[in-house]
Design a protein around this motif. Structure first.
Motif, PDB file in Angstrom:
ATOM      1  N   GLY A 187      10.525  -2.710   8.741  1.00  0.00           N
ATOM      2  CA  GLY A 187       9.390  -1.840   8.438  1.00  0.00           C
ATOM      3  C   GLY A 187       9.144  -1.700   6.958  1.00  0.00           C
ATOM      4  O   GLY A 187       7.997  -1.785   6.502  1.00  0.00           O
ATOM      5  N   ALA A 188      10.211  -1.510   6.184  1.00  0.00           N
ATOM      6  CA  ALA A 188      10.060  -1.287   4.744  1.00  0.00           C
ATOM      7  C   ALA A 188       9.512  -2.512   4.035  1.00  0.00           C
ATOM      8  O   ALA A 188       8.826  -2.399   3.015  1.00  0.00           O
ATOM      9  N   SER A 189       9.808  -3.706   4.573  1.00  0.00           N
ATOM     10  CA  SER A 189       9.310  -4.940   3.956  1.00  0.00           C
ATOM     11  C   SER A 189       8.142  -5.521   4.737  1.00  0.00           C
ATOM     12  O   SER A 189       7.718  -6.647   4.471  1.00  0.00           O
ATOM     13  N   THR A 190       7.621  -4.769   5.701  1.00  0.00           N
ATOM     14  CA  THR A 190       6.519  -5.187   6.579  1.00  0.00           C
ATOM     15  C   THR A 190       6.746  -6.588   7.145  1.00  0.00           C
ATOM     16  O   THR A 190       5.834  -7.395   7.225  1.00  0.00           O
TER      17      THR A 190
ATOM     18  N   GLY B 293       5.942   1.339   4.039  1.00  0.00           N
ATOM     19  CA  GLY B 293       6.122  -0.030   3.562  1.00  0.00           C
ATOM     20  C   GLY B 293       4.796  -0.655   3.175  1.00  0.00           C
ATOM     21  O   GLY B 293       4.705  -1.420   2.210  1.00  0.00           O
ATOM     22  N   THR B 294       3.735  -0.308   3.908  1.00  0.00           N
ATOM     23  CA  THR B 294       2.393  -0.797   3.590  1.00  0.00           C
ATOM     24  C   THR B 294       1.767  -0.014   2.443  1.00  0.00           C
ATOM     25  O   THR B 294       1.293  -0.588   1.466  1.00  0.00           O
ATOM     26  N   LEU B 295       1.771   1.315   2.569  1.00  0.00           N
ATOM     27  CA  LEU B 295       1.131   2.158   1.548  1.00  0.00           C
ATOM     28  C   LEU B 295       1.837   2.035   0.201  1.00  0.00           C
ATOM     29  O   LEU B 295       1.187   2.005  -0.850  1.00  0.00           O
ATOM     30  N   GLY B 296       3.166   1.965   0.226  1.00  0.00           N
ATOM     31  CA  GLY B 296       3.916   1.835  -1.025  1.00  0.00           C
ATOM     32  C   GLY B 296       3.604   0.531  -1.738  1.00  0.00           C
ATOM     33  O   GLY B 296       3.463   0.485  -2.975  1.00  0.00           O
ATOM     34  N   ALA B 297       3.475  -0.555  -0.962  1.00  0.00           N
ATOM     35  CA  ALA B 297       3.136  -1.851  -1.563  1.00  0.00           C
ATOM     36  C   ALA B 297       1.729  -1.838  -2.143  1.00  0.00           C
ATOM     37  O   ALA B 297       1.487  -2.381  -3.232  1.00  0.00           O
ATOM     38  N   VAL B 298       0.786  -1.196  -1.439  1.00  0.00           N
ATOM     39  CA  VAL B 298      -0.585  -1.092  -1.942  1.00  0.00           C
ATOM     40  C   VAL B 298      -0.609  -0.337  -3.261  1.00  0.00           C
ATOM     41  O   VAL B 298      -1.270  -0.751  -4.230  1.00  0.00           O
ATOM     42  N   TRP B 299       0.100   0.759  -3.329  1.00  0.00           N
ATOM     43  CA  TRP B 299       0.132   1.579  -4.550  1.00  0.00           C
ATOM     44  C   TRP B 299       0.799   0.835  -5.711  1.00  0.00           C
ATOM     45  O   TRP B 299       0.255   0.782  -6.814  1.00  0.00           O
ATOM     46  N   LEU B 300       1.949   0.237  -5.451  1.00  0.00           N
ATOM     47  CA  LEU B 300       2.681  -0.445  -6.528  1.00  0.00           C
ATOM     48  C   LEU B 300       1.910  -1.656  -7.054  1.00  0.00           C
ATOM     49  O   LEU B 300       1.777  -1.842  -8.263  1.00  0.00           O
ATOM     50  N   LEU B 301       1.407  -2.482  -6.146  1.00  0.00           N
ATOM     51  CA  LEU B 301       0.736  -3.713  -6.573  1.00  0.00           C
ATOM     52  C   LEU B 301      -0.648  -3.434  -7.146  1.00  0.00           C
ATOM     53  O   LEU B 301      -1.057  -4.061  -8.129  1.00  0.00           O
TER      54      LEU B 301
ATOM     55  N   GLY C  65      14.032   3.623   3.847  1.00  0.00           N
ATOM     56  CA  GLY C  65      12.880   2.727   3.808  1.00  0.00           C
ATOM     57  C   GLY C  65      12.101   2.847   2.517  1.00  0.00           C
ATOM     58  O   GLY C  65      11.604   1.848   1.980  1.00  0.00           O
ATOM     59  N   LEU C  66      11.984   4.065   1.999  1.00  0.00           N
ATOM     60  CA  LEU C  66      11.281   4.273   0.724  1.00  0.00           C
ATOM     61  C   LEU C  66      11.957   3.494  -0.393  1.00  0.00           C
ATOM     62  O   LEU C  66      11.297   2.848  -1.216  1.00  0.00           O
ATOM     63  N   ILE C  67      13.283   3.531  -0.413  1.00  0.00           N
ATOM     64  CA  ILE C  67      14.030   2.796  -1.448  1.00  0.00           C
ATOM     65  C   ILE C  67      13.829   1.291  -1.301  1.00  0.00           C
ATOM     66  O   ILE C  67      13.567   0.574  -2.279  1.00  0.00           O
TER      67      ILE C  67
END
Length: 567
Positions: free
Chosen positions: A125-128, A168-176, A488-490
């Protein structure tokens, strides 16, 4: 209740109910962000599973093996092509990111005391990386030990996956999309650098809608009446084409309609003569044909002379065309009567300008009449015949061979290690997809069919998992608690943050390509979309394809490794 009894009596109906509602829910957007079909199908499956529906049989395994084989088939050509040449750098980057993800997942698993099922679901999940779910389940089921404990570990996979996938999805969107550009000099600087790079890319993309097309067709066929003063005396076809070429226009003569008797001539040679008043069908790139050619004649409707079939074909460039430019390619004798419509590299369209370099592995779309296309395609590489038929012999034998390969096991100490049926199907897909690209005369799977197999295969598998785990989902959810979300956040943020730094500082990719590479290595299509929207460019996709192909394969294997290391 009659409806519930019907679902219990025919469990297949529950699966299709889950898929239908899941796809609808997954497409709903809130502030531009969608839940995604896989997560939505899982959530709906869990809810449907509360009705105590027994979904037995091999449906789950069949759908997952079909999905993995087709994923391997899709990325196989890029995967193997990337193992050498310029793509090797992106392969190494993807491997680094995968190792970071595995390391982070392993670290938090030991820290929080997660069992193999919890660890694998959290990492998936964390890495989609949805395919990790199936690979981990196969591996856990092959472990020796208390059957009840193994059952509990398998049941924990979808719970932990569901808890970590959304961030995993929202965090990647924000970071990238937001943090990444700021880490590389700011959004404005990255945009400016991207605009410089995208000048060689195709400026117009009709989008993914199959009903839409680019209104400005790059290759044009126009009819001209040869009434110019230069045509006062008969001219050979070769003379006229050379005259156009002296003006910087590469135009070929396809057909002639005689002014006297109205006969249309198809079999044209260099020595065929054209007389004043003849109607001539010219072919070439739009920018070369459009305009006035008073010395030759004037454009006419030419409905009858332009009523002839032309084809376009995708040709994979062979190795012998090392660093050849479009201009050099068009000078080849076998390119007579053929024009280049588009060049695709790593799924990104390039403008077929004279100075654009054509490299091995590129897909060159040629346009012309069949007799010219066949000759050119054989010289350039391998033509991919377009078909609506799916080669089910290829798929069936491929999955069988992959499953047999996955059944082979080796002993490492007291532990028996194998790829499993899922890993074997993936490897078989990679190899057979690569072979298909090298010799596209067998194994055809049209893009539409591939989309159905990929999406239906994975989501049917997820639907069955959700329905089967529904009764125990609530208890498993309360057991793992917030620690899975924190873990998962980490695993979502730390590897991706480091990946941006490594891509920019160590690998020295272009900033936009760095973000695309990170999105591919993290298998986040939503992240790629966020980056392209923020930069207003498709350039990041240049780094996405190869890294996605590598990571899609490696993360599945690392899912198996994580289970074995935490067992």
């Amino acid at each position: 209740m009659w409806f519930v009894e019907a679902l219990r009596h025919t469990p297949a109906l529950a699966v299709f109910l889950t898929i239908g509602l899941g796809f609808w829910l997954g497409k709903l957007k809130f502030k531009g962000i969608a839940l995604g079909t896989v997560t939505a199908v899982l959530i709906v499956g869990v809810l449907v599973g509360q009705l105590d529906i027994n979904v037995g049989g091999p449906l789950k395994s069949v759908s997952f093996l079909l999905f993995l084989f087709c994923i391997g088939y899709s990325v196989g050509p890029q995967f193997f092509k990337s193992l050498k040449g310029e793509g090797l750098k992106e392969v190494m980057f993807a491997l680094v990111v995968c190792v970071l993800i595995l390391g982070a997942a392993l670290g938090v698993s030991y820290w929080f005391g997660l069992n193999p099922g919890q660890a694998a679901g959290m990492m998936a999940g964390a890495s989609t990386a949805s395919p990790v779910v199936g690979a981990a389940e196969d591996t856990i089921n092959s472990l020796s030990g208390d059957p009840e404990k193994i059952k509990d570990m398998v049941a924990a996979i979808p719970v932990c996956y569901a808890m970590t996938y959304v961030f995993g999805t929202l965090g990647a969107v924000w970071l990238l999309g937001y943090v990444g550009p700021a880490m590389m000099g700011g959004l404005d600087k990255v945009k400016a650098m991207t605009r410089e790079l995208e000048k060689t890319l195709s400026p117009v993309d009709p989008g993914s809608d199959p009903a839409s097309f680019n209104a400005c067709r790059p290759i044009a066929f126009r009819a001209f009446e040869a009434v110019g003063t230069w045509m006062d005396s008969p001219r050979k076809v070769s003379e006229i084409e050379q005259k156009f070429e002296s003006q910087g226009k590469r135009i070929t003569i396809e057909r002639i309609k005689r002014t006297g008797n109205g006969d249309i001539i198809d079999n044209i040679t260099h020595d065929t003569e054209i007389y004043k008043g003849d109607i001539v069908a010219l072919a070439g790139r739009r920018e070369m044909i459009v305009g006035q050619h008073e010395w030759f004649g004037y454009e006419t409707a030419g409905v009858d002379i332009l009523s002839f079939p032309v084809e376009d074909v995708d040709v994979t460039v062979m190795k012998k065309f090392q660093e050849i430019t479009v201009h050099e390619l068009m000078e080849k004798q076998f390119m007579e009567g053929v024009d280049i419509k588009k060049i695709t590299r790593n799924d990104v369209a390039l403008n077929p300008l004279g100075g654009t370099t054509v490299k091995p592995g590129d897909i060159v779309e040629l346009v012309g009449s069949k007799k010219y296309l066949n000759r050119a395609a054989k010289e350039i590489g391998y033509a991919d015949p377009r078909t609506l038929s799916t080669d089910f012999v290829f798929i069936g034998i491929g999955i069988l061979l992959g499953g047999l390969l996955g059944a082979l096991a080796i002993k490492i100490g007291a532990v028996s290690v194998s790829l499993g049926a899922s890993g074997g199907a993936l490897v078989a897909g990679l190899i057979m997809g690569w072979l298909r690209a090298k010799r596209p005369v067998y194994g055809a799977i049209p893009k539409a069919s591939l989309w159905v197999f990929n999406n239906l295969g994975l989501n049917m598998y997820i639907a069955v998992i959700g329905i089967a785990s529904g009764p125990s989902f609530i208890s498993a959810f309360s057991e793992v608690g917030p620690k899975i979300f924190v873990a998962g956040l980490i695993v979502t943020l730390v590897p991706l943050f480091l990946a941006i730094l490594i891509g920019h500082k160590l690998f020295k990719f272009h900033p936009a390509v760095t973000l695309g590479c990170c999105a591919g290595a993290r298998k986040t299509t939503a992240g790629l979309g966020a980056v392209q929207e923020r930069l207003g460019s498709s350039v990041p996709a240049l780094g996405y394809t190869i890294t996605y192909a590598v990571s899609n394969t490696v993360l599945i294997i690392f899912g198996i490794v994580l289970v074995l290391l935490t067992a």
